[in-house]
Design an enzyme around this catalytic site. Structure first.
Site, PDB file in Angstrom:
ATOM      1  N   ASP A 126       3.393  -4.665   7.853  1.00 16.76           N
ATOM      2  CA  ASP A 126       1.899  -3.398   8.157  1.00 16.76           C
ATOM      3  C   ASP A 126       0.853  -4.459   7.964  1.00 16.76           C
ATOM      4  O   ASP A 126       0.632  -5.687   7.410  1.00 16.76           O
ATOM      5  CB  ASP A 126       2.013  -2.633   6.508  1.00 16.76           C
ATOM      6  CG  ASP A 126       1.059  -2.172   6.174  1.00 16.76           C
ATOM      7  OD1 ASP A 126      -0.188  -2.491   7.049  1.00 16.76           O
ATOM      8  OD2 ASP A 126       0.329  -1.377   4.783  1.00 16.76           O
ATOM      9  N   CYS A 146      -4.779   2.778  -3.725  1.00 16.62           N
ATOM     10  CA  CYS A 146      -4.029   2.722  -3.736  1.00 16.62           C
ATOM     11  C   CYS A 146      -2.525   1.752  -3.228  1.00 16.62           C
ATOM     12  O   CYS A 146      -1.588   1.927  -2.435  1.00 16.62           O
ATOM     13  CB  CYS A 146      -3.948   3.204  -2.015  1.00 16.62           C
ATOM     14  SG  CYS A 146      -5.250   4.826  -1.879  1.00 16.62           S
ATOM     15  N   LYS A 186     -10.293  -0.433  10.428  1.00 16.93           N
ATOM     16  CA  LYS A 186     -10.435  -1.947   9.553  1.00 16.93           C
ATOM     17  C   LYS A 186     -10.960  -3.122  10.244  1.00 16.93           C
ATOM     18  O   LYS A 186     -11.007  -3.848   9.715  1.00 16.93           O
ATOM     19  CB  LYS A 186      -8.658  -1.643   9.135  1.00 16.93           C
ATOM     20  CG  LYS A 186      -9.207  -1.136   7.791  1.00 16.93           C
ATOM     21  CD  LYS A 186      -7.420  -1.293   6.688  1.00 16.93           C
ATOM     22  CE  LYS A 186      -6.616  -0.098   6.467  1.00 16.93           C
ATOM     23  NZ  LYS A 186      -7.681   0.625   5.178  1.00 16.93           N
ATOM     24  N   HIS A 210       1.371  -1.060   0.107  1.00 18.71           N
ATOM     25  CA  HIS A 210      -0.115   0.044  -0.229  1.00 18.71           C
ATOM     26  C   HIS A 210       0.998   1.415   0.092  1.00 18.71           C
ATOM     27  O   HIS A 210       1.725   1.361   0.796  1.00 18.71           O
ATOM     28  CB  HIS A 210      -0.915  -0.155   1.508  1.00 18.71           C
ATOM     29  CG  HIS A 210      -2.140   1.144   1.779  1.00 18.71           C
ATOM     30  ND1 HIS A 210      -1.473   2.181   1.671  1.00 18.71           N
ATOM     31  CD2 HIS A 210      -3.607   1.293   1.239  1.00 18.71           C
ATOM     32  CE1 HIS A 210      -2.650   2.681   1.830  1.00 18.71           C
ATOM     33  NE2 HIS A 210      -3.143   2.248   1.308  1.00 18.71           N
ATOM     34  N   GLN A 236      -4.246  -5.026   6.860  1.00 22.59           N
ATOM     35  CA  GLN A 236      -5.374  -5.796   6.449  1.00 22.59           C
ATOM     36  C   GLN A 236      -5.041  -6.922   7.229  1.00 22.59           C
ATOM     37  O   GLN A 236      -6.264  -7.999   6.622  1.00 22.59           O
ATOM     38  CB  GLN A 236      -4.919  -6.146   5.004  1.00 22.59           C
ATOM     39  CG  GLN A 236      -5.436  -4.636   4.541  1.00 22.59           C
ATOM     40  CD  GLN A 236      -6.567  -4.150   3.853  1.00 22.59           C
ATOM     41  OE1 GLN A 236      -7.500  -5.517   4.683  1.00 22.59           O
ATOM     42  NE2 GLN A 236      -7.401  -2.686   3.595  1.00 22.59           N
TER      43      GLN A 236
END
Ligand code: 7TS
Length: 406
Positions: free
Chosen positions: A200, A364, A226, A123, A203
Site C-alpha cells: 500500500d 482510519c 495524496k 489503514h 503515503q
C-alpha cells in the site's frame, strides 16, 4: 538542487487563503495534498479542448483523448518503473486498488483455511477488504505485530509465514505513525517462499521515488490526491503474470472482447480491469502531478521534508506532557502526538481556530490506537510546500492549547 519554497508556494493558490482570520497553515497532507496550478490547468485544458469518450470514438477528439490517456499510462509506468505500461491499471484510488486485488486475486487463489498476512499498522483500506475476502472464502487473517516505536517485528513476520500463507499485504509508510517499512526485505523473505506481496503505497508516492521492479512487489497501490493530483483517481500496479491470471473485478463496457448472451470473452490488459468510462481528466491531472514532482526531484523533496520533520520533532519536544506516537528510526512525513492531559480532539479544535489544519482521531487506523491504548492522536503531516515558519506557528498554537486547557 534545493527547492525555493516561497516561490513554489505561489503555485498553490489555496495556500494563500486566510482561515478564521489567520493565514492558513495546512498540515493535513497525509489526508490529501493541495494541488499546484499545473494540475488544475491540465484539468481545465482537457475539458476546454479535449473532452471526449475514449477507445471508441472514430472522431478527432476521441482519438486525441485516447492518445493522451494512454500517454499518461506510460508516464506513470516510468514514474514507478513498471516493466510494461499495461501493468498500470487506473482505479478510483488506493482503496479501490486494494479492493480489486482482494476481490479478484482471492477469487482465484484463496481457499478455505488459507492465510492472508497484513500488519498491525495498516489503514482500514488494507484491513477490511481482506477481512471481507476471508469471510467469503473461509480464510484466516493474520497480523504482523509491531513494537512501541511503531516498527514491524521482523522475526514474528518470518514465523507467521507458513505453508498456508497466500498473500502478504503491508503499507509502505504508515499514515498514523510515519514509519517507513522495510518493504524490500519483506518482499524478499516472502518471495523465498513463493508468496506474493501487495504494498500500500498511498503515503509513500508523495515522499520517495518508487521503483516497483527494484522492489519486486507483486502489487503496488496509490492515490493521485495524496501526491498533488486530483481526487477520484489512483493506480493499481500489478505484475503481468498475476493480472493475466486474475478474473475481472467489474463487468461492463471496455473490459470485454466480445459479448454474446451465451458467452462473453474479456479484453486484454489493462482494459480487462477498467470497466466503464474511465476518469480521463483526473488521470491526466495525476500525470501532471507526477511531472511536477519529477521536475522538483525526489531527492530535493526528501531533504526538505526530512529536515522539516526533524525541526518539528525537536520543537514540539519542548512542550509539557507531550507524547509522540510513532518514533521509528525510519520515518517520514508524519508527526503524531497527543498531550497526556488533553483530548486530541480539543487540541485540534483550538488549532483550527488559529487557522492550523491538522487531523485528529484514529486516522482510519483504529488498531494502531488500540495498540497504544489512546483515543487518537493529533497528526501534523508534511508536504513539500510546508515551512519552518509554519512549524513555529503550530508550536505557538500548541502552547496556546496548553494555556487554555491544561
Ligand atoms: N492506505 C493508506 C496508508 C492511507 O493513508 C490511505 C488514506 C488509504 C490507504 C486510502 O486512500 P484513499 O485515497 O483510497 O482514500 N489515508 C488517509 C489519512 O491518513 N487521512 O485521510 C485519509
Amino acid at each position: 538542487m534545493s527547492i525555493n519554497i516561497e516561490k513554489l508556494r505561489q503555485e498553490f493558490p489555496i495556500l494563500q487563503q486566510v482561515v478564521n482570520n489567520r493565514p492558513l497553515v495546512y498540515l493535513d497532507n497525509a489526508a490529501t495534498t493541495q494541488k499546484p496550478k499545473v494540475v488544475m490547468e491540465r484539468l481545465l485544458r482537457y475539458y476546454e479542448t479535449e473532452n471526449s469518450n475514449i477507445h471508441r470514438g472514430a472522431h478527432f477528439l476521441s482519438s486525441q483523448a485516447t492518445e493522451a490517456y494512454e500517454q499518461a499510462r506510460k508516464t506513470i509506468q516510468r514514474f514507478i518503473n513498471a516493466r510494461h505500461h499495461y501493468e498500470v491499471i487506473f482505479t478510483r484510488g488506493t482503496t479501490e486498488a486494494i479492493n480489486l486485488v482482494a476481490s479478484s486475486f482471492c477469487k482465484k487463489f484463496i481457499k478455505q483455511g488459507d492465510e492472508i498476512l497484513i500488519s498491525a499498522m495498516e489503514h482500514h483500506a488494507n484491513i477490511v477488504p481482506w477481512q471481507m475476502a476471508c469471510e467469503d472464502y473461509g480464510a484466516v487473517l493474520k497480523v504482523i505485530p509491531m513494537n512501541e516505536a511503531g516498527e514491524l517485528d521482523m522475526n514474528a513476520f518470518q514465523q507467521l509465514l507458513g505453508k498456508k500463507t497466500r498473500l502478504v499485504a503491508v503499507t509502505h509508510i504508515s499514515n498514523a505513525l510515519g514509519t517507513i517499512n522495510p518493504v524490500k526485505e519483506i518482499i524478499d523473505i516472502a518471495h523465498a517462499r513463493d508468496i506474493p506481496v501487495l504494498v500500500d503505497g498511498a503515503q509513500a508516492t508523495p515522499h520517495m521515488a518508487i521503483d516497483v521492479q527494484a522492489m519486486d512487489c507483486d502489487f503496488y497501490c496509490f492515490s493521485g490526491h495524496k501526491m498533488y493530483g486530483p481526487m477520484g483517481v489512483g493506480v493499481l500496479y500489478g505484475k503481468e503474470k498475476w493480472l493475466n491470471e486474475m478474473p475481472p473485478y467489474q463487468g461492463g463496457g471496455e473490459m470485454i472482447s466480445e459479448v454474446r448472451f451465451d458467452k462473453t470473452t474479456y479484453n486484454e490488459l489493462p482494459f480487462k480491469f477498467e470497466a466503464g468510462t474511465p476518469n480521463v481528466a483526473d488521470v491526466l491531472g495525476m500525470e501532471a502531478a507526477m511531472n511536477f514532482i519529477s521536475s522538483l526531484g525526489h531527492e530535493a523533496i526528501a531533504i526538505h521534508e526530512n529536515s522539516l520533520l526533524q525541526y518539528a520533532t525537536d520543537r514540539l519536544q519542548e512542550l509539557e506532557k507531550i507524547r509522540f506516537v510513532g518514533t521509528a528510526k525510519q520515518k517520514t512525513g508524519v508527526l503524531s502526538f497527543l498531550f497526556t492531559d488533553i483530548h486530541p480532539y480539543d487540541t485540534g479544535t483550538i488549532l483550527d481556530k488559529l487557522g492550523i489544519a491538522v487531523r485528529t482521531g484514529h486516522h482510519c487506523a483504529q488498531p494502531v490506537m488500540d495498540f497504544f491504548d489512546i483515543p487518537g492522536t493529533v497528526r501534523a503531516s508534511l508536504a513539500l510546500y510546508n515551512t519552518r515558519e509554519e512549524i513555529d506557528i503550530l508550536m505557538a498554537g500548541l502552547q496556546k492549547v496548553r494555556e487554555m486547557l491544561a
